[in-house]
Design an enzyme around this catalytic site. Structure first.
Site: not given
Ligand code: PLP
Length: 445
Positions: A296-299, A340, A344, A371, A401
């Site tokens: 499940e890659p996102g970023r 971010r 973080y 502010c 994000y």
């Molecule tokens: N899958 C799950 C369950 C997550 O909570 C997240 C991010 O919080 C991701 C995938 C995606 O993470 P990233 O964007 O670091 O790949």
């Protein structure tokens, strides 16, 4: 341009940046600033790279690997369409994300629903549209999901979210502990296997497999190796007691990207084969046949494809206690369009976007207009000494994000998201207007 920029970014002879064949000065003129710009070719290429490399790497072992794009990193119906074109699936974490994914045309059976506290309404909607998997996160949810599925007369496809004790992120991973957090069912305490028993026994649930997500900004394959070892150990343990070999295992997302020049990333080319080999070892050790795999890659798909364009308003120079100076460059956005850094301590870089300068660089800090003294977008960056009001600044690697976490703090209007390709721009998310802001406020009679 350095690797921190998306692949079509180039600087013209006049010093202005171009992305997707569009001049940033024209984009700023047409769409205003701040502006999130997505490089379509780059985002699609990253999605395709995950698909191709993970398919090839697990294919060598005779199994499939599905790529679920983590839509929480950036979601629009147009990006959903791209994911479908690239043959990806999608993970959503709420009813709202589910609706946008459906509007973008993602077939429900290719969607996985996450969330540690799903409402009855969210569960009901997901079951009614027929999502491909619901990732359960607690004993409460197993009971509620079973009851709602029973009432609807359907069988819910379930993955159990497992907390393996492996926690990874940045340059390190911790192979033990990290039990003390809200997600998942713990392997060490026995909650995970108990959840598998309950799902298996439930009348209206179908146990598809196990899921884990070990963190973000992961560089180390060792973290994935350890998590795979624990996941396959659990799968074998459950198979031994129940006779059921779960058909799917998901190892989550978290692939690191470079936010600043020179920082390392975990590219799918390398990750796919090393992870597939690590999973093969874990399976050999635990025993059993290959499951269908997923990630499940996102970023790593959306992050490097995006940049934010700001306009400089005010510049001031302060004396530093240790001697020397720092220039504060204030832009027309800030912590409301990029949470971010303040959330973080995330680091970014910036560059002058519409011209080059012969002036020597000055130690600079890019700040927003909120502010809050913590409203910093780029903590330390060298910018030419003549940066001034009206200049455009671009911050790379803001595609993930960014807009999805944006808010209206101090009454700021959330910026638009556009994508660019072959000289054409498309709006994904329109900019808030002052009318929007006033319409959310209920005026007194
Ligand atoms: N899958 C799950 C369950 C997550 O909570 C997240 C991010 O919080 C991701 C995938 C995606 O993470 P990233 O964007 O670091 O790949």
């Amino acid at each position: 341009m350095s690797a921190v920029w998306s692949r079509t970014v180039e600087r013209g002879d006049d010093g202005a940046l171009r992305v997707g064949g569009c001049d940033v000065r024209q984009l700023a003129g047409e769409f205003g600033t701040p502006l999130y710009i997505v490089d379509e070719a780059d985002l699609r290429a990253r999605a395709a790279a995950f698909r191709d490399h993970f398919t090839a790497a697990f294919g060598r072992h005779g199994t499939k690997c599905d790529v679920y794009y983590a839509s929480k990193s950036f979601l629009s119906s147009r990006v959903t369409r791209w994911m479908l074109d690239e043959d990806l699936r999608m993970d959503v974490a709420s009813g709202g994300e589910l609706e946008i994914a459906l509007r973008g045309g993602m077939p429900p059976e290719r969607i996985g629903l996450h969330g540690n506290n799903k409402s009855d309404a969210e569960i009901e909607r997901a079951l009614k549209v027929g999502v491909g998997r619901i990732v359960v996160d607690s004993f409460d949810e197993i009971a509620i999901l079973d009851a709602i599925a029973f009432e609807l007369g359907v069988t819910a496809p379930v993955m159990v979210r497992v907390t393996t004790g492996v926690h990874a992120g940045g340059h390190e991973y911790i192979a033990t502990s990290h039990e003390d957090q809200k997600f998942g069912l713990s392997l060490a305490s026995g909650a995970a296997i108990e959840a598998l028993r309950r799902v298996h026994a439930a009348e209206s649930l179908e146990l598809q497999g196990i899921h884990t997500h070990i963190g973000s900004q992961i560089l180390s394959i060792d973290a994935f190796r350890e998590s795979a070892t624990r996941m396959f150990g659990l799968r074998a343990e459950f198979a031994a007691e129940s006779g059921v070999e779960m058909p799917e295992v998901d190892l989550g997302g978290g692939y690191a990207i470079s936010y600043v020049p020179g920082a390392e990333a975990l590219e799918p080319e390398r990750a796919a084969f090393e992870i597939a080999d690590a999973v093969a070892e874990a399976l050999k050790e635990a025993g059993g046949t290959w499951p269908r795999m997923s990630i499940e890659p996102g970023r790593a798909i959306s992050g490097p494809a995006g940049m934010t364009l700001y306009r400089v308003g005010v510049v001031k120079t302060v004396n530093l206690e240790e001697g020397g100076h720092r220039t504060y460059v204030a832009v027309d956005g800030g912590m409301s369009d990029n949470m971010r850094p303040i959330t973080y301590g995330a680091e970014y870089s910036a560059t002058l976007a519409a011209r080059l300068s012969e002036e020597p660089p000055a130690l600079s800090r890019v700040v927003g207009k909120h502010c809050e003294s913590g409203d910093v977008l780029v903590r330390n960056v060298e910018l030419p000494g003549d940066v001034s009001r009206g200049d455009l600044l671009a911050v790379p690697a803001t595609g993930a994000y960014g807009r999805v976490m944006a808010n209206n703090y101090n009454g700021l209007l959330r910026p638009a998201v556009i994508s660019v390709k072959d000289g054409q721009a498309q709006v994904h998310v329109r900019r808030d207007t002052m009318e929007d802001l006033l319409s959310w406020d209920v005026a007194p009679e």
